[in-house]
Design a protein around this motif. Sequence first.
Motif, PDB file in Angstrom:
ATOM      1  N   SER A 272     -16.038  20.481  16.793  1.00 16.74           N
ATOM      2  CA  SER A 272     -17.115  19.809  17.534  1.00 16.74           C
ATOM      3  C   SER A 272     -17.728  20.707  18.609  1.00 16.74           C
ATOM      4  O   SER A 272     -18.617  20.258  19.350  1.00 16.74           O
ATOM      5  CB  SER A 272     -16.581  18.534  18.198  1.00 16.74           C
ATOM      6  OG  SER A 272     -16.071  17.643  17.237  1.00 16.74           O
ATOM      7  N   LEU A 273     -17.267  21.947  18.696  1.00 15.60           N
ATOM      8  CA  LEU A 273     -17.839  22.852  19.690  1.00 15.60           C
ATOM      9  C   LEU A 273     -19.312  23.117  19.374  1.00 15.60           C
ATOM     10  O   LEU A 273     -19.658  23.490  18.252  1.00 15.60           O
ATOM     11  CB  LEU A 273     -17.079  24.183  19.704  1.00 15.60           C
ATOM     12  CG  LEU A 273     -15.815  24.253  20.544  1.00 15.60           C
ATOM     13  CD1 LEU A 273     -15.125  25.594  20.338  1.00 15.60           C
ATOM     14  CD2 LEU A 273     -16.125  24.050  22.022  1.00 15.60           C
ATOM     15  N   PRO A 274     -20.190  22.932  20.371  1.00 14.54           N
ATOM     16  CA  PRO A 274     -21.631  23.102  20.132  1.00 14.54           C
ATOM     17  C   PRO A 274     -22.054  24.565  20.200  1.00 14.54           C
ATOM     18  O   PRO A 274     -22.786  24.986  21.104  1.00 14.54           O
ATOM     19  CB  PRO A 274     -22.252  22.288  21.272  1.00 14.54           C
ATOM     20  CG  PRO A 274     -21.262  22.419  22.388  1.00 14.54           C
ATOM     21  CD  PRO A 274     -19.905  22.476  21.740  1.00 14.54           C
ATOM     22  N   LEU A 275     -21.612  25.365  19.247  1.00  7.33           N
ATOM     23  CA  LEU A 275     -21.895  26.797  19.263  1.00  7.33           C
ATOM     24  C   LEU A 275     -22.880  27.154  18.149  1.00  7.33           C
ATOM     25  O   LEU A 275     -22.831  26.603  17.050  1.00  7.33           O
ATOM     26  CB  LEU A 275     -20.604  27.600  19.096  1.00  7.33           C
ATOM     27  CG  LEU A 275     -19.540  27.373  20.183  1.00  7.33           C
ATOM     28  CD1 LEU A 275     -18.265  28.128  19.845  1.00  7.33           C
ATOM     29  CD2 LEU A 275     -20.071  27.813  21.551  1.00  7.33           C
ATOM     30  N   GLN A 276     -23.773  28.106  18.448  1.00  5.24           N
ATOM     31  CA  GLN A 276     -24.767  28.533  17.463  1.00  5.24           C
ATOM     32  C   GLN A 276     -24.182  29.449  16.407  1.00  5.24           C
ATOM     33  O   GLN A 276     -24.748  29.591  15.330  1.00  5.24           O
ATOM     34  CB  GLN A 276     -25.912  29.277  18.179  1.00  5.24           C
ATOM     35  CG  GLN A 276     -26.686  28.447  19.188  1.00  5.24           C
ATOM     36  CD  GLN A 276     -27.616  29.327  19.999  1.00  5.24           C
ATOM     37  OE1 GLN A 276     -27.174  30.238  20.700  1.00  5.24           O
ATOM     38  NE2 GLN A 276     -28.904  29.070  19.904  1.00  5.24           N
ATOM     39  N   LEU A 277     -23.073  30.088  16.717  1.00  2.16           N
ATOM     40  CA  LEU A 277     -22.499  31.097  15.838  1.00  2.16           C
ATOM     41  C   LEU A 277     -21.318  30.489  15.064  1.00  2.16           C
ATOM     42  O   LEU A 277     -20.212  30.394  15.583  1.00  2.16           O
ATOM     43  CB  LEU A 277     -22.020  32.291  16.672  1.00  2.16           C
ATOM     44  CG  LEU A 277     -21.609  33.558  15.927  1.00  2.16           C
ATOM     45  CD1 LEU A 277     -22.797  34.160  15.183  1.00  2.16           C
ATOM     46  CD2 LEU A 277     -21.027  34.586  16.900  1.00  2.16           C
ATOM     47  N   PRO A 278     -21.558  30.087  13.814  1.00  6.79           N
ATOM     48  CA  PRO A 278     -20.475  29.437  13.046  1.00  6.79           C
ATOM     49  C   PRO A 278     -19.253  30.326  12.903  1.00  6.79           C
ATOM     50  O   PRO A 278     -18.120  29.828  12.890  1.00  6.79           O
ATOM     51  CB  PRO A 278     -21.127  29.165  11.680  1.00  6.79           C
ATOM     52  CG  PRO A 278     -22.603  29.187  11.935  1.00  6.79           C
ATOM     53  CD  PRO A 278     -22.812  30.161  13.049  1.00  6.79           C
TER      54      PRO A 278
END
Length: 236
Positions: free
Chosen positions: A145-151
């Motif tokens: 659920s971390l809202p990060l742009q880098l998968p």
Amino acid sequence: MSKQLSLPVSLKDQVTFDNFIVGENQQLVSHLQNLLVPEQSGPSLAWLTYFFAETGLGKSHLLFSTCYLAEKNNHSCVYLSFKDKEYLSVEMLEGLELYDLVCFDDVELIEDDLPWQVALFDLINRVKEQGQSKLIIAGRFPLQSLPLQLPDLVSRLSWGVSFRLVALEDVERCNALIIRAEQRGLSMPMEVAKFLINHLQRDLPALMQSLDKLDEFSLQQQRKLTIPFVKSTLNL
């Protein structure tokens, strides 16, 4: 490599495992305490630890405590909160793989900052390759659920072990307040601690801020911590 430990200078209390109220978090606490003990460091994935909880449940306390223990045992360590990233440069992550312990706080705050995400991604790769450092990262959300742009960063974080930091029960919050008060030379009766829990925000940082004020006014007025004193001091 010289030791480096950057902790908030405003901390009034010594922040260690000794004054962390464990509650239901014994597995996480034991893991962090043994992280730099070779014969007790556990599975090979223990070089990377991620743990998460809502704000105010003690993530920073655990990171500070782990750094304190590392420094006490002559391990090089560094702490960084991404709350401070606007004052820092991504280049400061270069070479951190040579430290024994590296702790990052508030990882969700780089959600809109791709350069920091890439820098953290690269550091994780270097730490794994070097095999020298233990890396601990704390955030508000479970990994997926971390809202990060880098998968790929989320993927790298999943290489390690993950824990959820469980909130304390009210009696455990009371015990935390009483212990912190004792460290400052204050005697806090249980009924006063219960009163504070029931009339203030229940997260520990807010409670400790109130303890700061009570400590100051108690010293000025030479008053004991009673419910009437608490009511008048905190305007409750």
